[in-house]
Design a protein around this motif. Structure first.
Motif, PDB file in Angstrom:
ATOM      1  N   ARG A  48       0.875  -1.176   0.000  1.00 14.31           N
ATOM      2  CA  ARG A  48       0.000   0.000   0.000  1.00 14.31           C
ATOM      3  C   ARG A  48       0.901   1.212   0.000  1.00 14.31           C
ATOM      4  O   ARG A  48       1.883   1.253   0.737  1.00 14.31           O
ATOM      5  CB  ARG A  48      -0.868   0.043   1.246  1.00 14.31           C
ATOM      6  CG  ARG A  48      -1.827  -1.101   1.348  1.00 14.31           C
ATOM      7  CD  ARG A  48      -2.446  -1.170   2.743  1.00 14.31           C
ATOM      8  NE  ARG A  48      -3.401  -2.257   2.747  1.00 14.31           N
ATOM      9  CZ  ARG A  48      -4.712  -2.088   2.839  1.00 14.31           C
ATOM     10  NH1 ARG A  48      -5.215  -0.886   2.983  1.00 14.31           N
ATOM     11  NH2 ARG A  48      -5.525  -3.120   2.802  1.00 14.31           N
ATOM     12  N   LYS A  66      -4.429  -6.082 -10.551  1.00 14.34           N
ATOM     13  CA  LYS A  66      -5.635  -5.462  -9.996  1.00 14.34           C
ATOM     14  C   LYS A  66      -5.213  -4.671  -8.765  1.00 14.34           C
ATOM     15  O   LYS A  66      -4.441  -5.151  -7.941  1.00 14.34           O
ATOM     16  CB  LYS A  66      -6.609  -6.568  -9.611  1.00 14.34           C
ATOM     17  CG  LYS A  66      -7.869  -6.136  -8.947  1.00 14.34           C
ATOM     18  CD  LYS A  66      -8.706  -7.371  -8.641  1.00 14.34           C
ATOM     19  CE  LYS A  66      -9.867  -7.042  -7.747  1.00 14.34           C
ATOM     20  NZ  LYS A  66     -10.657  -8.234  -7.416  1.00 14.34           N
ATOM     21  N   CYS A  67      -5.711  -3.441  -8.654  1.00 15.92           N
ATOM     22  CA  CYS A  67      -5.395  -2.618  -7.488  1.00 15.92           C
ATOM     23  C   CYS A  67      -6.618  -1.807  -7.110  1.00 15.92           C
ATOM     24  O   CYS A  67      -7.603  -1.751  -7.843  1.00 15.92           O
ATOM     25  CB  CYS A  67      -4.197  -1.704  -7.764  1.00 15.92           C
ATOM     26  SG  CYS A  67      -4.462  -0.465  -9.036  1.00 15.92           S
ATOM     27  N   SER A  68      -6.527  -1.188  -5.949  1.00 20.56           N
ATOM     28  CA  SER A  68      -7.585  -0.301  -5.486  1.00 20.56           C
ATOM     29  C   SER A  68      -7.000   1.086  -5.279  1.00 20.56           C
ATOM     30  O   SER A  68      -5.824   1.236  -4.965  1.00 20.56           O
ATOM     31  CB  SER A  68      -8.171  -0.791  -4.164  1.00 20.56           C
ATOM     32  OG  SER A  68      -8.727  -2.067  -4.310  1.00 20.56           O
ATOM     33  N   GLU A  70      -7.920   4.555  -3.042  1.00 22.31           N
ATOM     34  CA  GLU A  70      -8.751   5.139  -1.987  1.00 22.31           C
ATOM     35  C   GLU A  70      -8.493   6.629  -1.905  1.00 22.31           C
ATOM     36  O   GLU A  70      -7.346   7.072  -1.863  1.00 22.31           O
ATOM     37  CB  GLU A  70      -8.396   4.543  -0.618  1.00 22.31           C
ATOM     38  CG  GLU A  70      -8.960   3.200  -0.359  1.00 22.31           C
ATOM     39  CD  GLU A  70      -8.663   2.712   1.060  1.00 22.31           C
ATOM     40  OE1 GLU A  70      -8.169   3.497   1.901  1.00 22.31           O
ATOM     41  OE2 GLU A  70      -8.927   1.531   1.316  1.00 22.31           O
ATOM     42  N   LYS A  75     -13.550   4.215  -2.381  1.00 28.31           N
ATOM     43  CA  LYS A  75     -12.596   3.209  -2.838  1.00 28.31           C
ATOM     44  C   LYS A  75     -13.105   2.615  -4.138  1.00 28.31           C
ATOM     45  O   LYS A  75     -14.283   2.265  -4.251  1.00 28.31           O
ATOM     46  CB  LYS A  75     -12.441   2.113  -1.780  1.00 28.31           C
ATOM     47  CG  LYS A  75     -11.425   1.054  -2.130  1.00 28.31           C
ATOM     48  CD  LYS A  75     -11.264   0.061  -0.981  1.00 28.31           C
ATOM     49  CE  LYS A  75     -10.234  -0.990  -1.293  1.00 28.31           C
ATOM     50  NZ  LYS A  75     -10.042  -1.923  -0.165  1.00 28.31           N
ATOM     51  N   ILE A  76     -12.210   2.532  -5.131  1.00 27.15           N
ATOM     52  CA  ILE A  76     -12.550   1.889  -6.392  1.00 27.15           C
ATOM     53  C   ILE A  76     -11.527   0.803  -6.680  1.00 27.15           C
ATOM     54  O   ILE A  76     -10.390   0.877  -6.226  1.00 27.15           O
ATOM     55  CB  ILE A  76     -12.610   2.887  -7.579  1.00 27.15           C
ATOM     56  CG1 ILE A  76     -11.255   3.567  -7.790  1.00 27.15           C
ATOM     57  CG2 ILE A  76     -13.718   3.899  -7.387  1.00 27.15           C
ATOM     58  CD1 ILE A  76     -11.165   4.352  -9.095  1.00 27.15           C
ATOM     59  N   THR A  77     -11.941  -0.206  -7.431  1.00 27.11           N
ATOM     60  CA  THR A  77     -11.035  -1.264  -7.874  1.00 27.11           C
ATOM     61  C   THR A  77     -10.749  -1.049  -9.346  1.00 27.11           C
ATOM     62  O   THR A  77     -11.659  -0.785 -10.136  1.00 27.11           O
ATOM     63  CB  THR A  77     -11.678  -2.650  -7.659  1.00 27.11           C
ATOM     64  OG1 THR A  77     -11.923  -2.807  -6.260  1.00 27.11           O
ATOM     65  CG2 THR A  77     -10.771  -3.759  -8.146  1.00 27.11           C
ATOM     66  N   ASN A  79      -8.977  -2.760 -12.752  1.00 28.35           N
ATOM     67  CA  ASN A  79      -8.527  -3.970 -13.431  1.00 28.35           C
ATOM     68  C   ASN A  79      -7.809  -3.576 -14.715  1.00 28.35           C
ATOM     69  O   ASN A  79      -7.899  -2.415 -15.135  1.00 28.35           O
ATOM     70  CB  ASN A  79      -9.741  -4.856 -13.760  1.00 28.35           C
ATOM     71  CG  ASN A  79     -10.404  -5.372 -12.506  1.00 28.35           C
ATOM     72  OD1 ASN A  79      -9.825  -6.144 -11.760  1.00 28.35           O
ATOM     73  ND2 ASN A  79     -11.639  -4.922 -12.262  1.00 28.35           N
ATOM     74  N   ASN A  96      -2.333  -2.774  -3.404  1.00 29.01           N
ATOM     75  CA  ASN A  96      -2.232  -4.054  -4.091  1.00 29.01           C
ATOM     76  C   ASN A  96      -2.327  -5.137  -3.028  1.00 29.01           C
ATOM     77  O   ASN A  96      -1.350  -5.439  -2.349  1.00 29.01           O
ATOM     78  CB  ASN A  96      -0.909  -4.162  -4.861  1.00 29.01           C
ATOM     79  CG  ASN A  96      -0.795  -5.483  -5.589  1.00 29.01           C
ATOM     80  OD1 ASN A  96      -1.709  -6.300  -5.563  1.00 29.01           O
ATOM     81  ND2 ASN A  96       0.335  -5.706  -6.236  1.00 29.01           N
ATOM     82  N   ASP A  97      -3.510  -5.721  -2.868  1.00 29.41           N
ATOM     83  CA  ASP A  97      -3.738  -6.777  -1.886  1.00 29.41           C
ATOM     84  C   ASP A  97      -3.526  -8.166  -2.482  1.00 29.41           C
ATOM     85  O   ASP A  97      -3.931  -9.160  -1.901  1.00 29.41           O
ATOM     86  CB  ASP A  97      -5.163  -6.692  -1.330  1.00 29.41           C
ATOM     87  CG  ASP A  97      -5.329  -5.562  -0.332  1.00 29.41           C
ATOM     88  OD1 ASP A  97      -4.310  -5.128   0.255  1.00 29.41           O
ATOM     89  OD2 ASP A  97      -6.466  -5.100  -0.145  1.00 29.41           O
TER      90      ASP A  97
END
Length: 122
Positions: A48, A66-68, A70, A75-77, A79, A96-97
């Protein structure tokens, strides 16, 4: 006005961070009138980063992974193939989880007068 082209793109700069790397391949050194920078960024797995671009709006286009993002409570994802625009002077997190790298193309405009002021990790 003359149309300019840059061939055989090479790295202008590369910065390794605890979160991944940032590679610039286009900026006002190539096209002095452009007032923007373009490059690739790689975000390491399971990281993060909190960032603020005080002087630039920042466009993110996801190439791989894929990341988010904030901003505040939103919060958006993102792709591969997704794009977002971060307003200037708006602190945000890139998350990046996942166990894979995230690769993005970024565009920042206008440029900060001093590059050290353009990309601030928080």
């Amino acid at each position: 006005m003359k149309i300019l082209k840059k061939k055989n793109i090479k790295e202008l700069s590369k910065i390794n961070t605890p979160y991944g790397s940032v590679v610039t391949f286009f900026d006002d050194r190539d096209f002095p009138f452009s007032d923007m920078t373009v490059g690739f960024s790689t975000l390491n797995p399971l990281t993060r980063q909190r960032i603020n671009h005080k002087f630039s709006q920042f466009m993110i286009y996801v190439l791989k992974g894929k990341c988010s993002i904030e901003i505040g409570n939103d919060k958006i994802t993102l792709n591969p193939g997704d794009i977002t625009l971060i307003p200037k002077n708006c602190p945000y997190k890139v998350i990046n989880d996942n166990n894979d790298y995230v690769k993005i193309v970024y565009v920042a405009t206008p440029l900060a007068k001093d590059p050290r002021d353009g990309h601030n990790y928080l």
